[in-house]
Design an enzyme around this catalytic site. Structure first.
Site, PDB file in Angstrom:
ATOM      1  N   LYS A 141      -5.327  -1.428  10.021  1.00 38.47           N
ATOM      2  CA  LYS A 141      -6.649  -1.232  10.631  1.00 38.47           C
ATOM      3  C   LYS A 141      -6.624  -1.326  12.155  1.00 38.47           C
ATOM      4  O   LYS A 141      -6.186  -0.415  12.829  1.00 38.47           O
ATOM      5  CB  LYS A 141      -7.647  -2.222  10.009  1.00 38.47           C
ATOM      6  CG  LYS A 141      -7.860  -1.961   8.494  1.00 38.47           C
ATOM      7  CD  LYS A 141      -8.830  -2.920   7.869  1.00 38.47           C
ATOM      8  CE  LYS A 141      -8.813  -2.837   6.364  1.00 38.47           C
ATOM      9  NZ  LYS A 141      -9.657  -1.765   5.827  1.00 38.47           N
ATOM     10  N   TYR A 170      -8.004  -7.754  -2.551  1.00 41.04           N
ATOM     11  CA  TYR A 170      -7.490  -6.387  -2.599  1.00 41.04           C
ATOM     12  C   TYR A 170      -6.430  -6.266  -1.517  1.00 41.04           C
ATOM     13  O   TYR A 170      -6.657  -6.657  -0.378  1.00 41.04           O
ATOM     14  CB  TYR A 170      -8.615  -5.381  -2.339  1.00 41.04           C
ATOM     15  CG  TYR A 170      -8.155  -3.943  -2.259  1.00 41.04           C
ATOM     16  CD1 TYR A 170      -8.146  -3.263  -1.044  1.00 41.04           C
ATOM     17  CD2 TYR A 170      -7.728  -3.263  -3.391  1.00 41.04           C
ATOM     18  CE1 TYR A 170      -7.729  -1.943  -0.964  1.00 41.04           C
ATOM     19  CE2 TYR A 170      -7.306  -1.936  -3.326  1.00 41.04           C
ATOM     20  CZ  TYR A 170      -7.312  -1.282  -2.105  1.00 41.04           C
ATOM     21  OH  TYR A 170      -6.896   0.034  -2.017  1.00 41.04           O
ATOM     22  N   ASP A 215      -2.099 -11.574   3.921  1.00 41.00           N
ATOM     23  CA  ASP A 215      -2.524 -10.178   4.093  1.00 41.00           C
ATOM     24  C   ASP A 215      -3.667 -10.187   5.113  1.00 41.00           C
ATOM     25  O   ASP A 215      -4.818 -10.440   4.763  1.00 41.00           O
ATOM     26  CB  ASP A 215      -2.972  -9.598   2.751  1.00 41.00           C
ATOM     27  CG  ASP A 215      -3.522  -8.194   2.934  1.00 41.00           C
ATOM     28  OD1 ASP A 215      -3.839  -7.537   1.925  1.00 41.00           O
ATOM     29  OD2 ASP A 215      -3.668  -7.746   4.096  1.00 41.00           O
TER      30      ASP A 215
HETATM   31  P1  KE4 Z   1      -4.992   0.653   3.496  1.00 41.67           P
HETATM   32  O1  KE4 Z   1      -3.858   1.101   2.620  1.00 41.67           O
HETATM   33  O2  KE4 Z   1      -6.348   1.097   2.973  1.00 41.67           O
HETATM   34  O3  KE4 Z   1      -4.783   0.936   4.968  1.00 41.67           O
HETATM   35  O4  KE4 Z   1      -5.047  -0.963   3.465  1.00 41.67           O
HETATM   36  C1  KE4 Z   1      -5.130  -1.592   2.211  1.00 41.67           C
HETATM   37  C2  KE4 Z   1      -5.681  -2.988   2.401  1.00 41.67           C
HETATM   38  C3  KE4 Z   1      -4.809  -4.059   2.360  1.00 41.67           C
HETATM   39  N1  KE4 Z   1      -5.249  -5.326   2.528  1.00 41.67           N
HETATM   40  C4  KE4 Z   1      -6.557  -5.574   2.773  1.00 41.67           C
HETATM   41  C5  KE4 Z   1      -7.005  -7.003   2.959  1.00 41.67           C
HETATM   42  C6  KE4 Z   1      -7.492  -4.518   2.838  1.00 41.67           C
HETATM   43  O5  KE4 Z   1      -8.800  -4.782   3.080  1.00 41.67           O
HETATM   44  C7  KE4 Z   1      -7.052  -3.197   2.665  1.00 41.67           C
HETATM   45  C8  KE4 Z   1      -7.988  -2.008   2.696  1.00 41.67           C
HETATM   46  N2  KE4 Z   1      -9.364  -2.326   2.819  1.00 41.67           N
HETATM   47  C9  KE4 Z   1     -10.297  -1.353   2.260  1.00 41.67           C
HETATM   48  C10 KE4 Z   1     -11.711  -1.888   2.495  1.00 41.67           C
HETATM   49  N3  KE4 Z   1     -12.018  -2.939   1.632  1.00 41.67           N
HETATM   50  C11 KE4 Z   1     -10.124  -0.004   2.853  1.00 41.67           C
HETATM   51  C12 KE4 Z   1     -11.244   0.971   2.544  1.00 41.67           C
HETATM   52  C13 KE4 Z   1     -10.882   1.929   1.464  1.00 41.67           C
HETATM   53  O6  KE4 Z   1     -10.174   1.538   0.526  1.00 41.67           O
HETATM   54  O7  KE4 Z   1     -11.340   3.072   1.591  1.00 41.67           O
END
Ligand code: KE4
Length: 427
Positions: free
Chosen positions: A267, A144, A239
């Site tokens: 994060k 993801y 990523d």
């Molecule tokens: P954000 O747009 O949520 O800040 O980041 C996206 C993203 C990109 N790449 C990786 C490897 C990620 O894990 C994420 C976001 N992670 C999720 C948890 N699996 C955020 C939690 C959520 O979607 O509420």
């Protein structure tokens, strides 16, 4: 456990926001029950509106590596807020955060700050396409990378949890340039590049997959990605939004000694406020506007408040001994959990690297999307709810990673292990 106030708030929230939440995985859909509404957090604990206390292993999905409301970070945010929260103009603070990021990730020669991990990955993809003048991208099933259309194809995290490999609303024309391959499958990767290389702009990968639980790369997988992409002038994007500062202080690229062309972060670099970043080779980054023709912008990008939280967090992470402390805490939890799950007779597989971990309810090795999907999600849901009732807040989905912080005491960890044993025995 009394959760009446959470339930009342959830009813109200459902009238106002889709699913009553602002991010799908928070809705507890994968584990059942209604989501807890959190009122405050401090250190390793979170407190819900009904006054229940939990040892927190979600930590806002990774950012709170120093624990919640770290006094130094909070003080710095309070002070910064007095100077205003956003100017839409360059600040010295952005230089400071950029320097810190580059210190931790020396493969990043130039960096652009954005507001989320999604913005980071979607911008990196556009940049790779602009740099190579090619359109196709390669991603891996279950990974993801945020909710960018082209990457919501066989995505992980919420998408995997809901079993929606593709999202509604993504036009076929957007998905057709995305090639998805099984993680850790070297042969298929090599064959695909042999066939398609000339039209592939980039390969994007979570070097350790935190959105299918926690899945480690085989010893040669990442090296093959690097070698093969170099052969065909394909941009390799790591990523590290989740793995950054988690797998090690320099992320997976430091741990596995791989030099990606571009790195995406998020994060931890915002210390709990919205900051994302993408960066890498000067030659590629020089194409980003206003230096070059690849456009990307953001009203609140690099805003002084979020950047301050990021600076203070990374400054503390730079201190000697922090990562040794985190490693010993994580090892304690890993050994304890493995011991009690053996004792309980339950079939689980525990994986961890650095300060991210996952326990799958399965008796086969988990190394990709297919094997992760074999995990018993119903059993995970029961385990999750059992632990919640005992004051331990785990990820509300089998397909998420758990995290620890510097604030998790040995007492927190031993309590967690004891309670996990009590819950596992009853499953
Ligand atoms: P954000 O747009 O949520 O800040 O980041 C996206 C993203 C990109 N790449 C990786 C490897 C990620 O894990 C994420 C976001 N992670 C999720 C948890 N699996 C955020 C939690 C959520 O979607 O509420």
């Amino acid at each position: 456990m009394k959760i009446t106030k959470s339930k009342t708030l959830y009813k109200q929230a459902l009238q106002l926001m889709p699913g009553g939440v602002n991010s799908p995985v928070r809705a507890f859909k994968a584990v059942g029950g209604s989501p807890l509404f959190i009122k405050s957090a401090k250190g390793s604990k979170i407190y819900d509106v009904d006054g229940n206390e939990f040892i927190d292993y979600v930590l806002s999905w990774g950012p709170m590596i120093l624990g919640h409301a770290h006094p130094i970070v909070i003080k710095a945010i309070e002070k910064a807020a007095e100077n205003g929260t956003s100017y839409g103009a360059p600040t010295q603070l952005e230089i400071e955060l950029a320097k810190l990021i580059i210190k931790f990730f020396p493969n990043i020669e130039k960096v652009r700050l954005v507001n989320s991990g999604t913005e980071a990955t979607m911008s990196a993809i556009r940049l790779a396409r602009g740099f190579t003048k090619r359109d196709k991208i390669v991603k891996f099933e279950g990974c993801y990378h945020g909710h960018f259309d082209a990457l919501l194809v066989k995505a992980g995290s919420g998408a995997a949890t809901f079993g929606i490999p593709d999202s509604a609303g993504v036009p076929q024309s957007f998905a057709q340039d995305t090639i998805t391959l099984p993680f850790n499958n070297i042969d298929l990767f090599k064959k695909t590049l042999q066939k398609e290389a000339q039209s592939i702009a980039c390969v994007i990968v979570e070097p350790v997959v935190g959105n299918m639980g926690c899945i480690l790369p085989s010893s040669e997988f990442l090296h093959v990605l690097r070698e093969e992409t170099l052969k065909f002038d394909i941009v390799l994007i790591f990523d590290e939004v989740m793995t950054g500062f988690r797998v090690s202080k320099g992320g997976a690229q430091e741990f596995f000694k791989i030099k990606p062309d571009l790195t995406c972060l998020g994060k931890v670099i915002g210390g709990g406020l919205p900051v994302g970043a993408y960066g890498g080779k000067r030659e590629i980054m020089s194409l980003v506007a206003p230096e070059g023709p690849v456009y990307q912008a953001g009203t609140l990008s690099g805003n002084p408040l979020a950047v301050t939280a990021g600076i203070e967090t990374l400054k503390i992470l730079s201190k000697k001994g922090i990562y040794e402390k985190l490693e010993s805490k994580m090892r304690y939890l890993e050994e304890g959990f493995k011991e009690i799950s053996l004792k309980s007779g339950k079939k689980t597989r525990f994986y961890r690297i650095g300060t991210m971990f996952c326990s799958y309810f399965t008796d086969t090795e988990v190394y990709d999307y297919e094997t992760a999907k074999k995990a018993n999600t119903q059993l995970y849901a029961k385990f999750f709810l059992g632990m919640l009732n005992k004051g331990v807040y785990l990820a509300p989905s089998q397909f998420e990673a758990g995290f620890i912080s510097t604030a998790h005491s040995e007492k927190d960890l031993s309590k967690t292990i004891d309670r996990a044993y009590e819950v596992l025995k009853k499953l």
